[in-house]
Design an enzyme around this catalytic site. Structure first.
Site, PDB file in Angstrom:
ATOM      1  N   HIS A  66       0.224  -0.972  -0.002  1.00 16.39           N
ATOM      2  CA  HIS A  66      -0.035  -0.337  -0.064  1.00 16.39           C
ATOM      3  C   HIS A  66       0.908   1.793  -0.060  1.00 16.39           C
ATOM      4  O   HIS A  66       1.874   1.243   0.734  1.00 16.39           O
ATOM      5  CB  HIS A  66      -0.705  -0.218   0.952  1.00 16.39           C
ATOM      6  CG  HIS A  66      -1.378  -1.478   1.428  1.00 16.39           C
ATOM      7  ND1 HIS A  66      -2.155  -1.350   0.303  1.00 16.39           N
ATOM      8  CD2 HIS A  66      -2.183  -2.107   2.160  1.00 16.39           C
ATOM      9  CE1 HIS A  66      -3.067  -2.990   1.189  1.00 16.39           C
ATOM     10  NE2 HIS A  66      -2.857  -3.014   1.988  1.00 16.39           N
ATOM     11  N   GLU A  83      -1.770  -0.396   8.363  1.00 22.13           N
ATOM     12  CA  GLU A  83      -2.608  -1.318   8.817  1.00 22.13           C
ATOM     13  C   GLU A  83      -2.450  -2.027   9.887  1.00 22.13           C
ATOM     14  O   GLU A  83      -1.025  -1.729   9.543  1.00 22.13           O
ATOM     15  CB  GLU A  83      -3.332  -2.326   7.448  1.00 22.13           C
ATOM     16  CG  GLU A  83      -2.863  -2.907   6.330  1.00 22.13           C
ATOM     17  CD  GLU A  83      -3.146  -3.990   5.386  1.00 22.13           C
ATOM     18  OE1 GLU A  83      -3.503  -3.029   4.846  1.00 22.13           O
ATOM     19  OE2 GLU A  83      -2.878  -4.524   5.589  1.00 22.13           O
ATOM     20  N   HIS A 141       3.149  -7.377   1.428  1.00 20.74           N
ATOM     21  CA  HIS A 141       3.318  -8.471   2.917  1.00 20.74           C
ATOM     22  C   HIS A 141       1.741  -9.135   2.109  1.00 20.74           C
ATOM     23  O   HIS A 141       1.350  -9.022   0.880  1.00 20.74           O
ATOM     24  CB  HIS A 141       2.094  -7.517   3.808  1.00 20.74           C
ATOM     25  CG  HIS A 141       0.756  -6.516   3.301  1.00 20.74           C
ATOM     26  ND1 HIS A 141       1.451  -5.542   3.284  1.00 20.74           N
ATOM     27  CD2 HIS A 141      -0.292  -7.215   3.404  1.00 20.74           C
ATOM     28  CE1 HIS A 141      -0.022  -5.112   2.700  1.00 20.74           C
ATOM     29  NE2 HIS A 141      -0.664  -5.531   2.583  1.00 20.74           N
ATOM     30  N   ARG A 161      -1.358  -4.693  -6.145  1.00 17.99           N
ATOM     31  CA  ARG A 161      -1.344  -6.220  -5.888  1.00 17.99           C
ATOM     32  C   ARG A 161       0.453  -6.415  -6.771  1.00 17.99           C
ATOM     33  O   ARG A 161       0.678  -6.237  -7.896  1.00 17.99           O
ATOM     34  CB  ARG A 161      -1.841  -7.217  -7.304  1.00 17.99           C
ATOM     35  CG  ARG A 161      -2.877  -7.471  -6.295  1.00 17.99           C
ATOM     36  CD  ARG A 161      -3.975  -8.486  -6.416  1.00 17.99           C
ATOM     37  NE  ARG A 161      -5.397  -7.987  -6.175  1.00 17.99           N
ATOM     38  CZ  ARG A 161      -6.775  -7.388  -6.520  1.00 17.99           C
ATOM     39  NH1 ARG A 161      -6.241  -6.714  -7.862  1.00 17.99           N
ATOM     40  NH2 ARG A 161      -7.831  -6.446  -6.162  1.00 17.99           N
TER      41      ARG A 161
HETATM   42  O1  LIG Z   1      -6.172  -7.530  -3.637  1.00 18.82           O
HETATM   43  P1  LIG Z   1      -6.480  -8.475  -2.136  1.00 18.82           P
HETATM   44  O2  LIG Z   1      -6.371 -10.188  -2.401  1.00 18.82           O
HETATM   45  O3  LIG Z   1      -8.279  -8.617  -2.732  1.00 18.82           O
HETATM   46  O4  LIG Z   1      -6.000  -7.690  -0.718  1.00 18.82           O
HETATM   47  C1  LIG Z   1      -7.309  -6.011  -0.687  1.00 18.82           C
HETATM   48  C2  LIG Z   1      -7.013  -6.357   0.888  1.00 18.82           C
HETATM   49  O5  LIG Z   1      -5.890  -7.101   1.538  1.00 18.82           O
HETATM   50  C3  LIG Z   1      -5.959  -5.886   2.715  1.00 18.82           C
HETATM   51  O6  LIG Z   1      -4.902  -4.649   2.716  1.00 18.82           O
HETATM   52  C4  LIG Z   1      -5.118  -6.458   4.182  1.00 18.82           C
HETATM   53  O7  LIG Z   1      -3.724  -6.911   4.178  1.00 18.82           O
HETATM   54  C5  LIG Z   1      -7.331  -5.181   2.669  1.00 18.82           C
HETATM   55  O8  LIG Z   1      -7.434  -4.053   3.567  1.00 18.82           O
HETATM   56  C6  LIG Z   1      -7.493  -5.087   1.204  1.00 18.82           C
HETATM   57  O9  LIG Z   1      -8.876  -5.456   0.851  1.00 18.82           O
END
Ligand SMILES: O=P(O)(O)OC[C@H]1O[C@](O)(CO)[C@@H](O)[C@@H]1O
Length: 310
Positions: A66, A83, A141, A161
């Site tokens: 993030h 977070e 993470h 991602r």
């Molecule tokens: O992209 P993904 O795998 O759905 O993950 C997003 C989620 O991961 C988190 O950042 C937790 O790490 C949540 O706050 C967020 O909604």
């Protein structure tokens, strides 16, 4: 001035689950639910600085990162996303990833995203119920399968991602490389006792998270000058006129309220903007409550539920 029984927003995720008990009585028909977001109930209420969620995993989330405040603002967003996770339940072998095993240059990180080898470079650690994990913006993470956790975060939904286990969701190589602190994480400082009932689990610029452990039939005074979220994780209590049981959250800001704890006590998380714990926020009233006989039926779940697909 506000005291609200938080509404629950359902967020469906490919890595979610189909049965949210005992954390929620919402009937999960359709795609798996990955997250429940607690929201203020008043439509025109000011947007809070923090977001409290529950996450439910049957598969690993993406390996992700993030932005911090500076990067977020540079792309027109109000703030970044630091977070923290409090583990509510963990299957045997459950794990989370925080940071990398070794430091990578931006070029090496880009290559590891492209060829998927980032999945072998993340540093995984086992987790168990009661663990707290702080995830500063910029930390690469992931959250593994078989976990229920409470997440407290800066209010943001910006995730970059790096790897998604073959799911057909977008990766964000350029932004991920730009914001990542691509190396091992620093050891965290441990919890700090504030009073016998209150332990500061996380003390940070963006938020403080306390574990509160309120004895059976005790009374408390809550003096919330600033935005404060309380999530019940065991037992029951009544905050003002709001009944809380496991999985319920209350939002309070610029207001005062009594807390009457039920016959089994109440354990919960309390989160508010940082940087320091606020000692005056919760004080013992020193009397036994009249509310000792509270039963499960007295504590209805939040009345408002909305759906989101993510
Ligand atoms: O992209 P993904 O795998 O759905 O993950 C997003 C989620 O991961 C988190 O950042 C937790 O790490 C949540 O706050 C967020 O909604």
């Amino acid at each position: 001035m506000a005291i609200e029984h938080a509404a629950v927003q359902v967020v469906r995720k490919p890595w979610g689950i189909g049965d949210l008990h005992p954390w929620s009585s919402i009937d999960v028909a359709g795609d798996p639910v990955g997250e429940l977001w607690f929201q203020r109930t008043h439509k025109h209420a000011a947007i809070p600085a923090l977001l409290l969620k529950l996450l439910f995993t049957s598969e690993p989330l993406s390996i992700q990162v993030h932005p911090d405040d500076e990067f977020a603002r540079s792309i027109g967003l109000p703030n970044g996303k630091t977070e923290a996770w409090y583990i509510l339940a963990a299957a045997p072998g459950a794990r989370v990833a925080l940071g990398l095993k070794r430091r990578l240059t931006p070029q090496a990180l880009r290559a590891a995203i492209r060829d998927g080898s980032i999945a072998d470079l993340t540093q995984w650690r086992p987790v168990a119920k009661g663990d707290i994990i702080f995830v500063p913006a910029g930390t690469i993470h992931a959250i593994g399968a078989g976990i229920v956790l409470a997440e407290i975060q800066q209010r943001s939904d910006t995730t970059f991602r790096l790897f998604d286990y073959g799911r057909q969701r977008e990766l964000h190589e350029k932004s991920a490389v730009a914001v990542s602190d691509a190396g091992p994480v620093q050891p965290e400082t441990g919890p700090r006792r504030i009073t016998t009932a209150r332990t500061a689990l996380i003390t940070s610029q963006h938020f403080v998270i306390e574990l509160i452990d309120l004895p059976a039939n005790s009374n408390w005074a809550l003096n919330a000058d600033r935005e404060t979220w309380i999530l019940a994780i065991e037992g029951r209590a009544r905050i003002g006129s709001t009944n809380m049981s496991v999985g319920d959250a209350v939002f309070i800001e610029g207001d005062r309220s009594g807390i009457e704890v039920g016959a089994d006590g109440m354990r919960g998380l309390m989160a508010y903007p940082g940087p320091d714990p606020v000692v005056a926020l919760l004080q013992g009233a020193g009397e036994l409550t009249k509310y000792a006989g509270m039963s499960a039926g007295d504590a209805p779940k939040s009345s408002e539920t909305v759906e989101v697909q993510a």
